[in-house]
Design an enzyme around this catalytic site. Sequence first.
Site, PDB file in Angstrom:
ATOM      1  N   LYS A  54      17.042  45.903 -37.958  1.00 18.58           N
ATOM      2  CA  LYS A  54      15.533  46.247 -37.920  1.00 18.58           C
ATOM      3  C   LYS A  54      15.393  47.309 -36.757  1.00 18.58           C
ATOM      4  CE  LYS A  54      13.630  42.012 -39.358  1.00 18.58           C
ATOM      5  NZ  LYS A  54      13.146  40.491 -39.219  1.00 18.58           N
ATOM      6  N   GLN A  98      11.239  36.327 -35.121  1.00 20.79           N
ATOM      7  CA  GLN A  98      12.092  36.110 -35.939  1.00 20.79           C
ATOM      8  C   GLN A  98      12.333  34.722 -36.427  1.00 20.79           C
ATOM      9  OE1 GLN A  98      14.036  38.456 -37.694  1.00 20.79           O
ATOM     10  NE2 GLN A  98      14.546  36.763 -38.934  1.00 20.79           N
ATOM     11  N   ASP A 121       4.995  40.975 -40.619  1.00 25.11           N
ATOM     12  CA  ASP A 121       5.529  40.065 -41.569  1.00 25.11           C
ATOM     13  C   ASP A 121       4.616  39.727 -42.628  1.00 25.11           C
ATOM     14  OD1 ASP A 121       8.187  39.880 -41.314  1.00 25.11           O
ATOM     15  OD2 ASP A 121       8.238  38.217 -39.758  1.00 25.11           O
TER      16      ASP A 121
END
Length: 304
Positions: A54, A98, A121
């Site tokens: 990422k 995460q 997200d």
Amino acid sequence: MGAQLIDGKAYAQAVRTRVGLRVRELVAETGQTPGLAVVLVGHDPASEIYVRSKGKQAVEAGMASFEHRLPAEISAETLLTLIHQLNEDTLVHGFLVQLPLPDHLDARAVINAISPQKDVDGFHTSNVGMVGTGQEAIVPCTPLGCMMMLRTLHDDFRGKTALVIGHSNVVGKPMARMLLNADCTVMVAHKSSTNIPQLARMADIIVAAAGVPGLVKADWLKPGATVIDVGINRVPAPDLGPDKTRITGDVDIAARDVAGAIAPVPGGVGPMTIACLLANTLSAYCHLLGLPDRPISLEHKDPT
Ligand code: NAD
């Protein structure tokens, strides 16, 4: 005739290129660089690889990348303090924590502490609710990638029937909501469903996100159906040598003889997840800066 194989790698590259071009234009215009931050708690090896990718891809797209690595035993209070700081940080336009988190942390409370405007997200309850009620909001990256691929193959979802296999908050449910928002007729199956082959035979579109290797068989498919395989399963590969494994999807390879188009595993939707994360970060940046711009969204049918 075999199915058309959708090349997710090329597709993701095209999305990243478009994001990168737009970022450079907007930085020249505003003097502000879009910033993406990732919070990693603990040392899950798969998460480590994913977080590194990422960061690398964000920088390649011209964004600033920030990483916050915290020990697995971090307290909820310390993690929430960092989230509040990131919510206020003007250099950060999007961030994520995460998953999975260590068991002592309440993932839902952590996600809901993120400002919905920076929730790239798309997991915050507010964004979930907005997508669920057909409003424009940040949508989760993997189903967004699936939807972008589907839009290249289907001009119009009205009159089409889709089966989504899997009903997780990360893939299945947001996928079903997006298809429904596009006026597709949507069926959702999960581990308690008993009639999946019959449902599948009615579907023009199948998105398989169960995490069960080879679940979707060739004889489940309506000839010519579009199939997006999302599953990532590591299975033994004795043909490669003892103790060797390979990655396989949820769709049996023989399905390629019946489907019209397949996004396969590997090589299909996988790389789209990070590409869509960058697209979501760019959208969040535009929104926070008040730029009248919807850079890479569902309206863009063909990023190639
Ligand atoms: P999950 O474990 O949270 O959910 C699995 C879903 O599948 C559940 O809704 C469950 O009810 C359903 N299911 C399980 N067994 C089933 C069966 N036999 N028949 C029908 N439904 C069944 O998983 P997830 O996070 O939604 O991920 C699903 C798959 O997609 C996994 O293999 C995961 O690795 C993969 N994935 C890939 C990407 C990517 O390509 N970038 C991103 C996220 C997830």
